[in-house]
Write an enzyme that holds these catalytic residues in place. Sequence first.
Site, PDB file in Angstrom:
ATOM      1  N   THR A   1      17.393 -43.063 165.703  1.00  0.00           N
ATOM      2  CA  THR A   1      17.577 -44.181 166.604  1.00  0.00           C
ATOM      3  C   THR A   1      17.800 -43.620 168.005  1.00  0.00           C
ATOM      4  OG1 THR A   1      19.949 -44.192 166.115  1.00  0.00           O
ATOM      5  CG2 THR A   1      18.550 -45.653 164.816  1.00  0.00           C
ATOM      6  N   TYR A   2      17.931 -44.485 168.978  1.00  0.00           N
ATOM      7  CA  TYR A   2      18.073 -44.046 170.364  1.00  0.00           C
ATOM      8  C   TYR A   2      19.262 -43.104 170.491  1.00  0.00           C
ATOM      9  CZ  TYR A   2      18.273 -44.298 175.449  1.00  0.00           C
ATOM     10  OH  TYR A   2      18.279 -43.990 176.787  1.00  0.00           O
ATOM     11  N   PRO A   3      19.044 -41.832 170.871  1.00  0.00           N
ATOM     12  CA  PRO A   3      20.113 -40.837 170.768  1.00  0.00           C
ATOM     13  C   PRO A   3      21.197 -40.934 171.839  1.00  0.00           C
ATOM     14  CG  PRO A   3      18.142 -39.839 171.706  1.00  0.00           C
ATOM     15  CD  PRO A   3      17.770 -41.245 171.312  1.00  0.00           C
TER      16      PRO A   3
END
Length: 219
Positions: free
Chosen positions: A204-206
Amino acid sequence: ASNKPIQRLWLQSMTQSAIRDGFAQLRSDPDMRPLADAAVCRSESDWLIGINGTRAMTAFNSKEGGFYKTTVGRVQTPTLAVLVEREQRIRGFVPRDYWEVHGEFKAAAGNYAGRWFDPEFKKDEDGEKKPERLWEQARADAIVAACLGKPGIATEETKPTTQLSPLLFDLTSLQREANGSFGFSARTTLSLAQALYEKHKVLTYPRTDARALPEDYMP
């Protein structure tokens, strides 16, 4: 001002199912008003503390010539105060002598080492106090004299415990783990996480701090 009814869309993720659910369960404006009030409070604090405080401190530090920008902020300033307080405690530290009582115990299974501690110890403001530390040599000598060469009873108590599975990584915890396990720098870990997110879609968006997935992401 309009007197028309207002409904708010609340989304925790941008998946199609989450968006549909959000529109199907629109929230009333009064329910969401506290969030708007909190945002206004943060904005006003940024103006009152951040802008005015920065101008005041910059002017104060520059009064003898030059320009010394000194930033002040509603988050930065109290955080800095915590660091300053800790630094002052470190600089004001005065070493004190203390004693510990260590012993070697003989048992059928072999010898083992032990250390005395105070079972009635309670923490206070003095961070140097610990349950195994004695601040008078006479008391340490008395404990040694009372125990030396005497028989004792050792007991072991075990209790079953349960532990929840750990939370997902956020970027900071991922960088810490990667550094400890593989020696990666924070920049390297960020680059790898960003590539796995953008090119391979396995993360997922880090850059978010979230450590749990919304329900609509669960398999």
